[in-house]
Design an enzyme around this catalytic site. Structure first.
Site, PDB file in Angstrom:
ATOM      1  N   HIS A 101     118.201 117.129  58.402  1.00 28.38           N
ATOM      2  CA  HIS A 101     117.802 116.198  57.611  1.00 28.38           C
ATOM      3  C   HIS A 101     117.152 115.090  58.174  1.00 28.38           C
ATOM      4  O   HIS A 101     115.964 114.469  58.603  1.00 28.38           O
ATOM      5  CB  HIS A 101     118.131 115.911  56.018  1.00 28.38           C
TER       6      HIS A 101
ATOM      7  N   ASP B  39     114.913 111.047  51.474  1.00 29.92           N
ATOM      8  CA  ASP B  39     115.135 113.022  51.528  1.00 29.92           C
ATOM      9  C   ASP B  39     115.360 112.744  49.790  1.00 29.92           C
ATOM     10  O   ASP B  39     115.988 112.499  49.087  1.00 29.92           O
ATOM     11  CB  ASP B  39     116.628 112.721  52.142  1.00 29.92           C
TER      12      ASP B  39
END
Length: 477
Positions: free
Chosen positions: A21, A124
């Site tokens: 990520h 995110d």
């Protein structure tokens, strides 16, 4: 492009603390900075050195990019000190605590938003609370999912229509409903947290993430239109999602990704002596840990295939290696290379000697394989990887499935060797030397050219990035 008009834009980037990520969001911050945006990355003490190293050299390029460090609440949730990355949470219990800890970051993010007043927060998808927090300061929150349009559409379709509930067993086949193409899966290949109704920290997080999507400003997708056009359209029209594709993020700024220092890595020198398309590269990403018996099957399959290989394994070297056949490394000398630990994946994939890529189908790896024009042997494990496999094998037709039928969490992968050496040998040879290999290779080369064009001026990703910056600029003004 006139970068002056974006000078006033200040964007916060808040990646989830796990390698898969983090890296795309760091690269995204660099990309925005290269377009004149002031970019600030938020991270925690233990992750900060990785961030600093990644943005090293960007100042010389004139990029306005900085790092803000906040504390990670390990003690508060009972995690060991220094457990500040999802990759370090190795048991189900640790993972649950880790998710819990991410919710406790909210007050600190509120504080830095109040202090710095950026124009936008790119966070995110694993931080669902970020949407309401951004709204509190009157700024847009953009969600970064870290996956492509195909997987996003597939996930939404399965959640909405629940086709798996009508099946009587895990081995029964279903077709993804309301989908641009016909994609068949078996029930055991869909994520356990969708299949089970049990409430865990992760299902709570997943549910909260879904709910905040409706209220967020939109989505930044690390993909390019030509890779999955039907699914980009479907996501925007059928699901009414506002989304900008600006990928492959890695392809934008090779200069800003300091890869010159990697030239000395032994794998690249080793590849220089090999013929074009003669080596298969095997790597399962940063999260997957196979048990010894599965690694043994991979080794045997590689040896039987007769192909040259580079194999990245997360194992320390010790005297007795249970996971390797007796005398394997000696027999494979010159034929194969085992890298224990980290490998420079992008330069390896881009090397002309690489003819195939055995991958766990994480989205970053898929994009790297596509950008390098390399056919793939797909071995999905977890997350949305079974959907990505279908994109590669059914839609793009640039790969072959090794035949995994069971979705598992990263913690459960340890149970048994699910893929046998015969399947490994067969699929490697299918991609490397069979009659169909040349067709796959030709299609993969076309995708590589499309990926390169997408990020250049006049390309689809360049256009989407420009329109996103203009929209944010007009809000900021």
């Amino acid at each position: 492009m006139d970068t002056k008009s974006h000078k006033q834009l200040h964007i916060f980037f808040f990646p989830y603390m796990a390698q898969g990520h983090t890296i795309p969001l760091i690269n995204m911050a660099k990309l925005f900075a290269s377009h004149g945006v002031k970019s600030t990355l938020i991270t925690t003490p233990l992750n900060a050195p990785l961030f600093s190293k990644a943005i090293q050299g960007t100042k010389q390029l004139g990029f306005d990019i900085e790092i803000l460090v906040i504390k990670f609440p390990t003690e508060e949730v009972g995690l060991p000190q220094g457990c500040e990355s999802g990759n370090l949470a190795t048991t189900t219990e640790m993972k649950e605590k880790f998710f819990k800890a991410t919710f406790l970051l909210q007050p600190q993010i509120e504080q830095v938003l109040d202090e710095h007043r950026p124009h936008c927060l790119v966070a995110d998808a694993f931080f669902p609370w970020a949407t309401d927090l951004a709204a509190k300061f009157g700024i847009p929150r953009i969600i970064f999912h870290g996956v492509g349009f195909f997987a996003l559409c597939a996930t939404l379709s399965v959640l909405l229509y629940e086709p798996h509930l009508k099946l009587s067993s895990d081995s029964e086949v279903f077709t993804i409903p309301n989908f641009p193409v016909e994609i068949k899966l078996i029930r055991s290949q869909i994520p356990a947290f969708i299949k089970q109704n049990a409430e865990t920290e992760f299902t709570k997080l997943f549910k909260a993430a879904r709910e905040c999507e409706e209220k967020s400003f939109g989505f930044i997708i690390n993909s390019f239109y030509e890779l999955e056009p039907a699914f980009a359209d479907h996501y925007r029209t059928a699901f009414g999602r506002k989304a900008w594709h600006i990928g492959p993020i890695l392809s934008w700024n090779k200069a800003a990704n300091d890869e010159a220092s990697l030239g000395q890595h032994k794998s690249l020198n080793w590849l220089n002596s090999k013929k074009p398309n003669s080596v298969v590269y095997i790597c399962f990403g940063s999260m997957t840990n196979f048990i010894d018996s599965q690694l043994l099957e991979i080794a045997a399959g590689l040896e039987a295939s007769g192909q040259g290989f580079i194999w990245v394994v997360k194992r320390e070297k010790n005297d007795k290696e249970e996971w390797l056949p007796e005398g394997f490394e000696k027999r494979m000398e010159g034929k194969g290379l085992i890298i224990r630990g980290w490998a420079p994946q992008v330069p390896i994939l881009e090397h002309k000697a690489i003819g195939g890529f055995v991958t766990h189908c994480g989205w970053n790896s898929i994009l790297e394989g596509v950008s390098a024009g390399v056919p793939m042997i797909t071995w999905p494990v977890s997350a949305e990887q079974f959907y990505n496999e279908k994109l590669v094998t059914v839609v793009l037709r640039t790969g072959v499935a090794v035949g995994v039928e069971q979705w598992s969490t990263f913690v459960d992968v340890k149970k048994e060797a699910s893929v046998k050496r015969e399947a490994i040998e067969k699929t490697i040879n299918q991609v490397m030397v069979s009659e169909e290999a040349e067709g796959m290779r030709a299609r993969a080369r076309v995708l590589r050219e499309m990926a390169t064009r997408a990020v250049k001026e006049g390309g689809s990703s360049f256009a989407d990035l420009t329109s996103l910056l203009e929209e944010l600029g007009s809000l900021g003004a």
